[in-house]
Design a protein around this motif. Sequence first.
Motif, PDB file in Angstrom:
ATOM      1  N   ARG A 166       0.820  -1.217   0.000  1.00  0.00           N
ATOM      2  CA  ARG A 166       0.000   0.000   0.000  1.00  0.00           C
ATOM      3  C   ARG A 166       0.849   1.260   0.000  1.00  0.00           C
ATOM      4  NH1 ARG A 166      -4.649  -0.312  -2.139  1.00  0.00           N
ATOM      5  NH2 ARG A 166      -6.324   0.111  -0.696  1.00  0.00           N
ATOM      6  N   PRO A 170       0.196   2.292  -4.232  1.00  0.00           N
ATOM      7  CA  PRO A 170      -1.235   2.242  -3.900  1.00  0.00           C
ATOM      8  C   PRO A 170      -2.150   1.722  -5.020  1.00  0.00           C
ATOM      9  CG  PRO A 170      -0.286   4.370  -3.311  1.00  0.00           C
ATOM     10  CD  PRO A 170       0.757   3.636  -4.065  1.00  0.00           C
ATOM     11  N   PRO A 171      -1.814   1.864  -6.298  1.00  0.00           N
ATOM     12  CA  PRO A 171      -2.772   1.377  -7.304  1.00  0.00           C
ATOM     13  C   PRO A 171      -2.912  -0.143  -7.332  1.00  0.00           C
ATOM     14  CG  PRO A 171      -1.135   2.836  -8.311  1.00  0.00           C
ATOM     15  CD  PRO A 171      -0.678   2.548  -6.925  1.00  0.00           C
ATOM     16  N   ALA A 172      -1.998  -0.876  -6.730  1.00  0.00           N
ATOM     17  CA  ALA A 172      -2.071  -2.345  -6.812  1.00  0.00           C
ATOM     18  C   ALA A 172      -3.228  -2.889  -5.978  1.00  0.00           C
ATOM     19  CB  ALA A 172      -0.753  -2.949  -6.340  1.00  0.00           C
ATOM     20  N   SER A 173      -3.952  -3.860  -6.549  1.00  0.00           N
ATOM     21  CA  SER A 173      -4.987  -4.573  -5.797  1.00  0.00           C
ATOM     22  C   SER A 173      -4.377  -5.817  -5.165  1.00  0.00           C
ATOM     23  CB  SER A 173      -6.126  -4.989  -6.720  1.00  0.00           C
ATOM     24  OG  SER A 173      -6.882  -3.864  -7.072  1.00  0.00           O
ATOM     25  N   ILE A 275       6.021   4.071  -6.192  1.00  0.00           N
ATOM     26  CA  ILE A 275       5.245   4.848  -7.164  1.00  0.00           C
ATOM     27  C   ILE A 275       5.999   6.129  -7.531  1.00  0.00           C
ATOM     28  CG2 ILE A 275       3.848   6.099  -5.449  1.00  0.00           C
ATOM     29  CD1 ILE A 275       1.513   5.752  -7.517  1.00  0.00           C
ATOM     30  N   LEU A 282       8.393   8.836 -15.517  1.00  0.00           N
ATOM     31  CA  LEU A 282       7.468   9.478 -16.460  1.00  0.00           C
ATOM     32  C   LEU A 282       7.860  10.932 -16.697  1.00  0.00           C
ATOM     33  CD1 LEU A 282       3.954   8.130 -15.403  1.00  0.00           C
ATOM     34  CD2 LEU A 282       5.175   7.667 -17.514  1.00  0.00           C
ATOM     35  N   HIS A 482      -3.941  15.961  -6.969  1.00  0.00           N
ATOM     36  CA  HIS A 482      -3.247  14.911  -6.247  1.00  0.00           C
ATOM     37  C   HIS A 482      -2.032  15.493  -5.571  1.00  0.00           C
ATOM     38  CE1 HIS A 482      -5.790  11.877  -7.896  1.00  0.00           C
ATOM     39  NE2 HIS A 482      -5.695  12.509  -9.043  1.00  0.00           N
ATOM     40  N   PHE A 489       4.903  17.207 -12.215  1.00  0.00           N
ATOM     41  CA  PHE A 489       4.561  15.956 -12.884  1.00  0.00           C
ATOM     42  C   PHE A 489       3.937  16.148 -14.253  1.00  0.00           C
ATOM     43  CE2 PHE A 489       3.709  11.852 -13.899  1.00  0.00           C
ATOM     44  CZ  PHE A 489       2.384  11.691 -14.210  1.00  0.00           C
ATOM     45  N   PHE A 490       3.041  17.094 -14.394  1.00  0.00           N
ATOM     46  CA  PHE A 490       2.413  17.196 -15.698  1.00  0.00           C
ATOM     47  C   PHE A 490       2.022  18.604 -16.067  1.00  0.00           C
ATOM     48  CE2 PHE A 490       1.209  14.881 -19.199  1.00  0.00           C
ATOM     49  CZ  PHE A 490       0.222  15.630 -19.803  1.00  0.00           C
TER      50      PHE A 490
ATOM     51  N   PHE B   8       0.467  -1.363 -18.399  1.00  0.00           N
ATOM     52  CA  PHE B   8       1.266  -0.203 -18.000  1.00  0.00           C
ATOM     53  C   PHE B   8       2.674  -0.303 -18.567  1.00  0.00           C
ATOM     54  CE2 PHE B   8       3.535   2.578 -15.109  1.00  0.00           C
ATOM     55  CZ  PHE B   8       2.681   3.659 -15.101  1.00  0.00           C
ATOM     56  N   ARG B   9       3.219  -1.509 -18.515  1.00  0.00           N
ATOM     57  CA  ARG B   9       4.570  -1.733 -19.043  1.00  0.00           C
ATOM     58  C   ARG B   9       4.628  -1.383 -20.533  1.00  0.00           C
ATOM     59  NH1 ARG B   9       9.356  -1.426 -17.233  1.00  0.00           N
ATOM     60  NH2 ARG B   9       9.653  -0.336 -19.153  1.00  0.00           N
ATOM     61  N   LEU B  12       4.750   2.284 -21.025  1.00  0.00           N
ATOM     62  CA  LEU B  12       6.083   2.841 -20.765  1.00  0.00           C
ATOM     63  C   LEU B  12       7.014   2.547 -21.934  1.00  0.00           C
ATOM     64  CD1 LEU B  12       6.896   2.201 -16.998  1.00  0.00           C
ATOM     65  CD2 LEU B  12       5.888   4.178 -18.091  1.00  0.00           C
ATOM     66  N   LEU B  43       1.263   9.785 -21.747  1.00  0.00           N
ATOM     67  CA  LEU B  43       1.701  10.282 -20.439  1.00  0.00           C
ATOM     68  C   LEU B  43       0.487  10.545 -19.545  1.00  0.00           C
ATOM     69  CD1 LEU B  43       4.609  12.745 -21.217  1.00  0.00           C
ATOM     70  CD2 LEU B  43       4.676  10.875 -19.604  1.00  0.00           C
ATOM     71  N   LYS B  44      -0.531  11.179 -20.152  1.00  0.00           N
ATOM     72  CA  LYS B  44      -1.755  11.473 -19.399  1.00  0.00           C
ATOM     73  C   LYS B  44      -2.399  10.180 -18.911  1.00  0.00           C
ATOM     74  CE  LYS B  44      -3.671  15.742 -21.208  1.00  0.00           C
ATOM     75  NZ  LYS B  44      -4.621  16.251 -22.188  1.00  0.00           N
ATOM     76  N   SER B  46      -1.053   7.184 -18.496  1.00  0.00           N
ATOM     77  CA  SER B  46      -0.294   6.432 -17.503  1.00  0.00           C
ATOM     78  C   SER B  46      -0.366   7.121 -16.146  1.00  0.00           C
ATOM     79  CB  SER B  46       1.156   6.239 -17.951  1.00  0.00           C
ATOM     80  OG  SER B  46       1.697   7.454 -18.394  1.00  0.00           O
ATOM     81  N   ARG B  47      -0.399   8.433 -16.167  1.00  0.00           N
ATOM     82  CA  ARG B  47      -0.531   9.176 -14.909  1.00  0.00           C
ATOM     83  C   ARG B  47      -1.888   8.874 -14.271  1.00  0.00           C
ATOM     84  NH1 ARG B  47      -3.518  13.747 -13.796  1.00  0.00           N
ATOM     85  NH2 ARG B  47      -2.781  14.902 -11.994  1.00  0.00           N
ATOM     86  N   LYS B  49      -3.633   6.224 -14.649  1.00  0.00           N
ATOM     87  CA  LYS B  49      -3.629   4.863 -14.123  1.00  0.00           C
ATOM     88  C   LYS B  49      -2.950   4.811 -12.760  1.00  0.00           C
ATOM     89  CE  LYS B  49      -3.564   0.323 -16.025  1.00  0.00           C
ATOM     90  NZ  LYS B  49      -3.113  -0.673 -16.931  1.00  0.00           N
ATOM     91  N   LEU B  50      -1.934   5.639 -12.567  1.00  0.00           N
ATOM     92  CA  LEU B  50      -1.223   5.642 -11.295  1.00  0.00           C
ATOM     93  C   LEU B  50      -1.994   6.390 -10.216  1.00  0.00           C
ATOM     94  CD1 LEU B  50       2.521   6.308 -12.115  1.00  0.00           C
ATOM     95  CD2 LEU B  50       1.429   4.178 -11.510  1.00  0.00           C
ATOM     96  N   ALA B  51      -2.560   7.522 -10.629  1.00  0.00           N
ATOM     97  CA  ALA B  51      -3.098   8.430  -9.617  1.00  0.00           C
ATOM     98  C   ALA B  51      -4.554   8.137  -9.266  1.00  0.00           C
ATOM     99  CB  ALA B  51      -2.955   9.865 -10.103  1.00  0.00           C
ATOM    100  N   ASP B  52      -5.353   7.722 -10.256  1.00  0.00           N
ATOM    101  CA  ASP B  52      -6.786   7.579 -10.016  1.00  0.00           C
ATOM    102  C   ASP B  52      -7.141   6.285  -9.297  1.00  0.00           C
ATOM    103  OD1 ASP B  52      -6.902   9.904 -11.254  1.00  0.00           O
ATOM    104  OD2 ASP B  52      -8.142   9.278 -12.952  1.00  0.00           O
ATOM    105  N   ALA B  53      -6.401   5.219  -9.649  1.00  0.00           N
ATOM    106  CA  ALA B  53      -6.795   3.916  -9.111  1.00  0.00           C
ATOM    107  C   ALA B  53      -6.232   3.728  -7.715  1.00  0.00           C
ATOM    108  CB  ALA B  53      -6.276   2.825 -10.029  1.00  0.00           C
ATOM    109  N   ARG B  54      -7.092   3.335  -6.800  1.00  0.00           N
ATOM    110  CA  ARG B  54      -6.618   2.891  -5.500  1.00  0.00           C
ATOM    111  C   ARG B  54      -7.013   1.423  -5.438  1.00  0.00           C
ATOM    112  NH1 ARG B  54      -4.128   4.425  -1.291  1.00  0.00           N
ATOM    113  NH2 ARG B  54      -4.742   3.934   0.824  1.00  0.00           N
ATOM    114  N   GLY B  55      -6.013   0.562  -5.342  1.00  0.00           N
ATOM    115  CA  GLY B  55      -6.261  -0.878  -5.445  1.00  0.00           C
ATOM    116  C   GLY B  55      -7.164  -1.390  -4.334  1.00  0.00           C
TER     117      GLY B  55
END
Lengths: 493, 83
Positions: A166, A170-173, A275, A282, A482, A489-490, B8-9, B12, B43-44, B46-47, B49-55
Amino acid sequence: MEESYPPRKYLEEERIYSVSEVNRLADNQLKGIEIWVEGEVCDLRLGYENFGFFSLRDELAVLPCVIFGEALRSLPLQLQEGISLLARGVLGIYVKKGQYRLNVLEAEESGEGRLRKEFLRLFRKLSEEGLFSDEIKRPLPEIPFSIGVISSVEGAAVRDVITNIRKRFPPASIYLRSVRVQGEGAVEEIVDAIDFLNRISPHFQIEVLIIARGGGSLEDLHAFNTEEVARAIRSSRIPVVTGIGHEPDYTIADFAADFRASTPTGAAQKVVPYIADIIHGLNVIKSRMESAWKKKLDDLGKGLEYLSRHRCFRVPEAFLLAPSQTLAEAHSSIRESWIRALSEMERSVQYHDLKIKGYARENRELPMAIGLRQAKLVQTIRWFLKERDEEMVELTHMITGNLRERIRNFEGSWRFTGGKLVSLNPLKALSRGYAIVYPEGSKKPLKDATKVSKGDQVDVTLYQGGMKCEVKDVIQESRKSHADLPDDFFREP
Amino acid sequence: MAGEGMTFRQMLDRLEEITQTLEREDLELEEGLELFEEGIKLLKESRKKLADARGKVEMLLGSIDEGVVREELAFGEKNEDLI
């Protein structure tokens, strides 16, 4: 055997006993049983020379033991984890804690610990078979978004694994299959969990499995030293990472796994990246991409500028002059050579004409025929010349036409590229209603409201004209959604 | 959309490929512009995917034959302070 036990004391049914009474009662029941027992030493704790605590165990059970003072000092061996011990002692209960134990009076070593022997036998067998070889190790996914965990939901190991995953990514389930990690049924449950997670992986896209357990004695870790678990790990389609026990503990499962971490935390760290590292990667890609693109545009701009200074754009006529002169010269020299050839032919015809006229005086019928042939010859030459002339004109048109076409194409692509450069110009954004704000007297645009204070003067540049303004208030609201991502970052290109 | 159906890989790897192509000298402007736009989209993505998802953190109970039950696990979140 049973008849040699002390007779069962009758308990008073009506009476309520205190805890210590119960313990003492049980102790009394056991006291006097003196036995010899053989087992492997584990869970050893020595208190200087005065006492020692350990357990004796076999494949099925563990017997807590204690050894005191003189008995400890007169042992013919050094007590060590894993050695096999033959001990004589009396059974009893430590009343204070209600702990059942053997009070060892004397002991001797009885050969190598059976479990250790079993471990070595199994290790040799499976490694000879190639079950541990590097070639059959599966590669781990670099950035897994779905992870299967096999551990006891009640243990500390599972917590270490989950919190570390975690924290790092954090994105990993995480999908936990809880199993018993020691004692009866543990082997079957671990084997079943590996199979279970493999079978449901299409549904959960599980990319890697972690098998985790906290530290313990060889006995506690026994399930992970079995052939069944080792084979189940190797037959998993999903790569397996083990995090079993503490640093020095190696189990058969560790050798069979695709990667062995020394602890549950280590397994989590191995499986997922940080992360922040991915985001940094990136950002690096982004700035590389942007600077490559900027360089490309700069180069193009320079190229266009250089081209626009070229004579062919400043004086297009001059560009055409040289080739058309060459063309004209070639045309006239070809023409001249034809005319020369023609006049030579004419001369030769005249010469023959005279000769023929001479003959004609002697023969009157001949001139008619010769006159006819002469006229035909002249006609043929004229026709030939006319043909060549037409070809020349056609050729000239073709060459000049090609040149014009090329110039037109060149102009077209120049306009297209130029137009693109213009549209990428940041100042163009102004025409769509954006404005640039400079702190007073500065050439650097303002990007952060906190860089000015109330009452400061700022210069605002619009598409047409500009304004001098005074800051009435500063709003410190961040547009980022975020907060944990790095600032840079962007950005939009 | 760029990046759709890609792992994701793979995203990249594609980004690295795009960047290396952009860094080449002999690239045409039109091709470059297309690649640059694709890169920015990736880039958008992949970002996101990293930032929005909480597993999810779930315990899987039951069996495949009789049905699998998913039970959300709280620790790692609620109990984090205790550790």
